[in-house]
Design a protein around this motif. Structure first.
Motif, short mmCIF file in Angstrom:
data_model
loop_
_atom_site.label_atom_id
_atom_site.label_comp_id
_atom_site.label_asym_id
_atom_site.label_seq_id
_atom_site.Cartn_x
_atom_site.Cartn_y
_atom_site.Cartn_z
N ASN A 55 -15.81 -38.29 31.24
CA ASN A 55 -15.54 -36.87 31.44
C ASN A 55 -16.87 -36.10 31.41
O ASN A 55 -17.12 -35.21 32.24
CB ASN A 55 -14.59 -36.36 30.35
N ASP A 125 -15.63 -27.24 30.69
CA ASP A 125 -15.36 -28.10 29.54
C ASP A 125 -15.25 -29.56 30.01
O ASP A 125 -14.22 -29.95 30.58
CB ASP A 125 -14.07 -27.62 28.86
N ALA A 126 -16.31 -30.33 29.79
CA ALA A 126 -16.29 -31.75 30.17
C ALA A 126 -16.64 -32.60 28.94
O ALA A 126 -17.48 -33.50 29.01
CB ALA A 126 -17.26 -32.00 31.32
N ILE A 127 -16.00 -32.30 27.82
CA ILE A 127 -16.31 -33.04 26.58
C ILE A 127 -15.49 -34.35 26.55
O ILE A 127 -16.04 -35.44 26.51
CB ILE A 127 -16.01 -32.20 25.32
N PHE A 128 -14.15 -34.20 26.54
CA PHE A 128 -13.27 -35.38 26.57
C PHE A 128 -12.26 -35.22 27.69
O PHE A 128 -11.78 -34.11 27.94
CB PHE A 128 -12.45 -35.53 25.28
N VAL A 157 -12.12 -29.90 32.63
CA VAL A 157 -12.19 -31.01 33.58
C VAL A 157 -11.16 -32.07 33.16
O VAL A 157 -11.23 -32.61 32.06
CB VAL A 157 -13.62 -31.60 33.60
N ILE A 159 -8.48 -32.48 31.65
CA ILE A 159 -7.53 -32.04 30.61
C ILE A 159 -8.34 -31.25 29.57
O ILE A 159 -9.52 -31.57 29.36
CB ILE A 159 -6.81 -33.27 29.99
N PRO A 160 -7.78 -30.22 28.97
CA PRO A 160 -8.56 -29.51 27.94
C PRO A 160 -9.00 -30.50 26.84
O PRO A 160 -8.16 -31.25 26.32
CB PRO A 160 -7.57 -28.46 27.42
N SER A 161 -10.26 -30.50 26.53
CA SER A 161 -10.79 -31.45 25.54
C SER A 161 -10.07 -31.26 24.21
O SER A 161 -9.95 -30.14 23.71
CB SER A 161 -12.29 -31.25 25.36
K LIG Z 1 -12.14 -31.91 29.45
#
Ligand SMILES: [K+]
Ligand SMILES: NC(=O)C1=CN([C@@H]2O[C@H](COP(=O)(O)OP(=O)(O)OC[C@H]3O[C@@H](n4cnc5c(N)ncnc54)[C@H](O)[C@@H]3O)[C@@H](O)[C@H]2O)[C@@H](O)CC1
Length: 508
Positions: A55, A125-128, A157, A159-161
Motif C-alpha cells: 500500500n 492515505d497509503a499506510i495500510f 488508497v 481501504i482506509p488504513s
Molecule cells: K490505505
C-alpha cells in the motif's frame, strides 16, 4: 457487485503477475494513476503518507505521478524503511530518484510533523491496505490521529488504513477518509460496518487484472445494489393468474390484522397472481374490507378448529407459504407452525412471531424437509441462537452464515446492512435502503415480497436477494418522495410497482 476477500485479491494479483506475466509494478502503477485521477488538480499542497508494505508502494508511485503532473507534494514515510521490499521498494526507489521531499516519521521532529500536517489541503492515505492484520499502535497511531484532526481532503488508497479488509472491523483506530479508491473489486472491509463508515465515498477502479482471471474465481460475496434487479427474470407476457403464483400467507391475530394485510398487499404489488390469507377469525372482516382481492380463510381459538381448517386446506396447492407476521404466540399459533412445517415440499418463508415460536422448539425446523427462508432481525436471531444481540450485530455475516449452514435454510438477517446467505456460504450484503424503513410493518412487507417471488417460481436464495433489493429500493424511492421521518410501511408497498416498472424499462 462482487466483493473480494483479501486472500482472493492476493491470488488475483499473483495470477496476473505469474500466469499472465504482468509485472507487479505495472499493476501498482495503474493503481497509482487511477488514484491520481481522483486527487483534485491544483491543490495547494498534497501530503502522501506511506507505509512500508505494498500500500505504501502505491503511495510512492502516487507521489511521483502527482509531481509529474506539477503538483506540490510531500511524502511522510511511517515504519521501518528497511522493510520496503519487491514492488514497494522499486516504487520507493523510483520516487527517491526524482524527489527529496520525503520525511520519515521516526526521525521527524514534532515541529516538522506539525508543519507537514498543517500545510496540506489534501492527504493521500497509503499506510495500510489489505495487509492490516493487527491493532494499530506507536507511530502509526500518532500519524492516523494527526490525519483525522486535519480538515484536509483525505483519499484512502484501497481501504482506509486501520480497517480490517476482511470484516470491516477497526484495528483500534482508522483513517477517516472523504474518498476511498479501491482496486479491481471492493473488499469486505469497504462494505461492512464499521469500516464502511470510515469513508464517505467509495470508487472501484480497474488496474489491469485480466477479466479472464476474475471469471476463473468463485466469489462468495456480492452486494445488493442498484444493479441487482437487472438480473431479475422478466415477467411472462402470456400468463394467467396461476402462472404468477398462488401463495398462502398465514398471518395476523386479534391485535395484529395489519401485519397480514401488509404482507399480502406487498405480495400482490410484487406480482403474485393469487394471495390467500389464513388468519384468526377476528381479522376476517377488516382484511376482506381492506384487501378484497385476497381470499381469506380463518380459524378460531382452538387447535380443534385449526385442525379442521387444515383438513380442507391442501398446502401442496400453493407455490409458496409465508408464516409469521402478526401471528401472535398463542398455542394455536404454535400448532400452526407444526402443521405448516410438516408439509414436505412447498417453500416456506418464516418471519416474525413464527421465528420466536420456533426458537422455543428448533426441532420442528430441523425435522422439516421443505425449502425454508428465515427472515429474522437481530433480536429474533438472538432468540434463535441464544447469543446476545450486540454480538450478532457486530458479526452479522458470521451469524447468518453459521445459521444457514447448521439449519440448512436461507437466512435473511435484517439490520441496517441486511445479509442474505444460503447453506453453501454464498452471501449478499445490502447497500440500499434507509433509516426511514425502520418502521412498523416494514418486515411484513419484505416477507410478502420474498414469498411473492418464490411463488412466481424463483429459486429461494435468488428470491431473498431480489426481495431485499425490491424492498430497499422501494424504501429509497418512498424516502425520495416524502422523506425518511414519516415513512411508513405502506409507502414502501406503494413504491414497489414503480421499482418493478423502472426495472422492466431498463431491461427492455
Ligand atoms: K490505505
Ligand atoms: N503488486 C501488488 O502486489 C499490488 C499491491 N497492491 C497494494 O498492496 C496492498 C496490499 O499490500 P500488502 O500485502 O503489502 O499489505 P499492506 O501494504 O496493507 O501492509 C502490510 C505491511 O504493514 C504491516 N502491518 C500490518 N498491520 C500493521 C499494524 N497494525 N501496525 C504496524 N504494521 C502493520 C505488515 O507487517 C506489512 O509490513 C493493497 O491494499 C494494495 O494497496 C496494489 O498496488 C495492486 C498491486
Amino acid at each position: 457487485m462482487i466483493i473480494a476477500k483479501s486472500n482472493q485479491m492476493v491470488m488475483m494479483d499473483q495470477k496476473a503477475i505469474k500466469a499472465y506475466t504482468i509485472p507487479g509494478v505495472v499493476l501498482m502503477e495503474h493503481a497509482a494513476m487511477a488514484v491520481c485521477e481522483m486527487v483534485p488538480k491544483g491543490s495547494q499542497s498534497i501530503l502522501v503518507v506511506c507505509g512500508v508494505g505494498n500500500n505504501g508502494g502505491d503511495g510512492f508511485a502516487i507521489a511521483r505521478n502527482l509531481i509529474q503532473r506539477g503538483e506540490k507534494v510531500t511524502v511522510l514515510g511511517v515504519g521501518n524503511p528497511l522493510q520496503l521490499k519487491n514492488d514497494a521498494k522499486i516504487m520507493y526507489d523510483c520516487f527517491a530518484h526524482i524527489e527529496t521531499g520525503l520525511f520519515w516519521y521516526e526521525v521527524c521532529s514534532e515541529k516538522k510533523l506539525d508543519q507537514l500536517f498543517q500545510n496540506c489541503d489534501v492527504i493521500v492515505d497509503a499506510i495500510f491496505g489489505t495487509g492490516c492484520n493487527r491493532v494499530v499502535s506507536d507511530g502509526y497511531l500518532d500519524v492516523i490521529g494527526r490525519m483525522n484532526q486535519r480538515k484536509a481532503y483525505v483519499i484512502s488508497v484501497d481501504i482506509p488504513s486501520g480497517v480490517n479488509s476482511d470484516n470491516g472491523k477497526i484495528m483500534g483506530v482508522c483513517v477517516k477518509a472523504n474518498l476511498t479508491v479501491t482496486f479491481t473489486l471492493p473488499k469486505l472491509g469497504n462494505i461492512l460496518y464499521p469500516g464502511a463508515r470510515a469513508s464517505e465515498a467509495l470508487k472501484v477502479v480497474d488496474i489491469g487484472i485480466p477479466q479472464k482471471i476474475l471469471e476463473g474465481f468463485v466469489f462468495e460475496y456480492e452486494t445488493i445494489d442498484q444493479d441487482t434487479l437487472k438480473r431479475l427474470p422478466s415477467r411472462r407476457t402470456d400468463g394467467h393468474k396461476f402462472t404468477y403464483g398462488r401463495i398462502l400467507i398465514i398471518a395476523g391475530s386479534e391485535d395484529m390484522s395489519g401485519a397480514a394485510y401488509m404482507s399480502a398487499l406487498a405480495a400482490y404489488r410484487t406480482g403474485t397472481g393469487l394471495v390467500e390469507i389464513l388468519t384468526h377469525e377476528s381479522c376476517r372482516i377488516s382484511l376482506q374490507c381492506a384487501l378484497p382481492e385476497a381470499i381469506v380463510r380463518t380459524y378460531q381459538d382452538s387447535n380443534k378448529s385449526l385442525e379442521k381448517v387444515f383438513e380442507t386446506l391442501n398446502l401442496d396447492n400453493y407455490d409458496a407459504i409465508l408464516i409469521g407476521p402478526g401471528l401472535g404466540q398463542s398455542d394455536v399459533a404454535k400448532r400452526l407452525i407444526e402443521l405448516t412445517l410438516a408439509q414436505p415440499s412447498v417453500p416456506i418463508v418464516i418471519d416474525a412471531d413464527a421465528l420466536n415460536l420456533l426458537s422455543e422448539n428448533m426441532d420442528i425446523l430441523l425435522a422439516s424437509s421443505a425449502p425454508i427462508i428465515m427472515t429474522p432481525h437481530v433480536g429474533e436471531m438472538s432468540r434463535l441462537t441464544q447469543f446476545p444481540s450486540e454480538a450478532i450485530l457486530e458479526n452479522t455475516i458470521e451469524f447468518a452464515q453459521a445459521f444457514s449452514k447448521s439449519n440448512q435454510v436461507i437466512t435473511v438477517l435484517k439490520s441496517h446492512r441486511t445479509v442474505v446467505c444460503n447453506p453453501e456460504g454464498f452471501t449478499c450484503i445490502n447497500l440500499c435502503g434507509n433509516d426511514g424503513m425502520a418502521t412498523a410493518g416494514s418486515g411484513d412487507v419484505l416477507a410478502g415480497v420474498i414469498a411473492s417471488l418464490v411463488g412466481q417460481g424463483l429459486e429461494p436464495y435468488k428470491s431473498s436477494v431480489f426481495g431485499v433489493a425490491i424492498h430497499s429500493l422501494a424504501g429509497d424511492l418512498a424516502s425520495d418522495n416524502i422523506g425518511r421521518h414519516g415513512l411508513m410501511a405502506k409507502d414502501i408497498i406503494e413504491a414497489i410497482p414503480k421499482i418493478m416498472m423502472e426495472n422492466d424499462q431498463l431491461n427492455d
